[in-house]
Design a protein around this motif. Structure first.
Motif, mmCIF file in Angstrom:
data_model
loop_
_atom_site.group_PDB
_atom_site.id
_atom_site.type_symbol
_atom_site.label_atom_id
_atom_site.label_comp_id
_atom_site.label_asym_id
_atom_site.label_seq_id
_atom_site.Cartn_x
_atom_site.Cartn_y
_atom_site.Cartn_z
ATOM 1 N N GLU A 53 38.191 43.859 29.980
ATOM 2 C CA GLU A 53 38.390 44.390 31.330
ATOM 3 C C GLU A 53 37.982 45.857 31.409
ATOM 4 O O GLU A 53 37.407 46.292 32.407
ATOM 5 C CB GLU A 53 39.828 44.151 31.789
ATOM 6 C CG GLU A 53 40.112 42.677 32.001
ATOM 7 C CD GLU A 53 41.470 42.384 32.613
ATOM 8 O OE1 GLU A 53 42.136 43.320 33.117
ATOM 9 O OE2 GLU A 53 41.869 41.201 32.598
ATOM 10 N N ASN A 98 32.340 40.666 46.038
ATOM 11 C CA ASN A 98 33.235 40.863 47.174
ATOM 12 C C ASN A 98 33.443 42.369 47.336
ATOM 13 O O ASN A 98 34.550 42.874 47.192
ATOM 14 C CB ASN A 98 34.571 40.145 46.925
ATOM 15 C CG ASN A 98 35.478 40.199 48.131
ATOM 16 O OD1 ASN A 98 35.050 40.516 49.238
ATOM 17 N ND2 ASN A 98 36.741 39.901 47.919
ATOM 18 N N ASP A 133 36.978 37.526 37.012
ATOM 19 C CA ASP A 133 37.842 37.349 38.187
ATOM 20 C C ASP A 133 38.841 38.498 38.324
ATOM 21 O O ASP A 133 39.034 39.037 39.405
ATOM 22 C CB ASP A 133 38.617 36.026 38.079
ATOM 23 C CG ASP A 133 38.146 34.960 39.047
ATOM 24 O OD1 ASP A 133 37.459 35.296 40.043
ATOM 25 O OD2 ASP A 133 38.455 33.789 38.811
ATOM 26 N N ALA A 134 39.470 38.876 37.232
ATOM 27 C CA ALA A 134 40.526 39.885 37.269
ATOM 28 C C ALA A 134 40.007 41.262 37.679
ATOM 29 O O ALA A 134 40.674 41.973 38.422
ATOM 30 C CB ALA A 134 41.218 39.978 35.903
ATOM 31 N N LYS A 137 37.321 40.791 41.213
ATOM 32 C CA LYS A 137 37.925 40.104 42.352
ATOM 33 C C LYS A 137 36.845 39.565 43.293
ATOM 34 O O LYS A 137 36.851 39.805 44.494
ATOM 35 C CB LYS A 137 38.897 41.020 43.085
ATOM 36 C CG LYS A 137 40.015 41.509 42.164
ATOM 37 C CD LYS A 137 41.123 42.168 42.898
ATOM 38 C CE LYS A 137 42.218 42.704 42.022
ATOM 39 N NZ LYS A 137 42.338 42.334 40.672
#
Length: 189
Positions: A53, A98, A133-134, A137
């Motif tokens: 991440e 996004n 995804d984390a 987003k």
């Protein structure tokens, strides 16, 4: 890159393994093998010391792009956690932004972070999807991995031409069949 104490401990274990299989670790060809194996293990499992991440966050950019971003044919090299034998192949990773995109090199780096751990292909596929995804987003993530497993080729079933394909998807890749179909078409071309 290599931790000295870890190298020494792994080398001692490797030397003992050589003895247990009937080898002489003091013969010329094996003198440096324990140290080489110890360093190889550290390299092949260096993903434990990395934060996927943080890697993604290091190159996150605001961008008004809402179409699929696909990085395909990413080389994957990992070790099966059941037999410590290699599996290798390709990963295909896509996401629909996004409001944010990530530097393209970060996608293969995330694949490597998880691949450079003792793994099963199924978990590897999910971990890549979940990390993207984390952090991003996105509207959705799709991951497909195609691999060959030496634990099936060299031992056990001994099936030389077998390939394993796994997939993990989220968001629009699950909800919109056309988006999923476009992804599958792009990775098979």
């Amino acid at each position: 890159m290599y931790h000295a104490e870890t190298t020494d401990q792994l080398a001692a274990l490797t030397e003992r393994q050589l003895e247990l299989i009937g080898e002489d670790p003091t013969r010329e060809g094996l003198l440096k093998t324990p140290e080489r194996v110890a360093k190889a293990w550290q390299f092949l499992t260096h993903g434990y010391g990395l934060d996927p991440e943080a890697i993604l966050r290091s190159a996150l950019f605001a961008e008004d792009y809402s179409q699929m971003v696909l990085v395909k044919d990413i080389e994957v090299y990992s070790l099966c956690e059941h037999h410590a034998l290699p599996f290798f192949g390709k990963a295909h990773v896509a996401y629909i932004p996004n409001g944010h995109i990530v530097g393209l090199s970060k996608i293969p780096r995330v694949v490597d972070v998880f691949a450079r751990r003792l793994q099963v292909q199924e978990r590897l596929t999910l971990q890549i999807r979940d990390a993207i995804d984390a952090v991003l987003k996105p509207e959705g993530v799709a991951v497909v991995i195609e691999a060959q497993h030496l634990c099936m080729m060299m031992r056990g079933a001994e099936k030389q031409n077998s390939h394993t394909t796994t997939s993990a998807m989220s968001g629009v890749f699950l909800d919109q069949p056309d988006t999923r179909a476009e992804f599958m078409r792009l990775i098979s071309g």
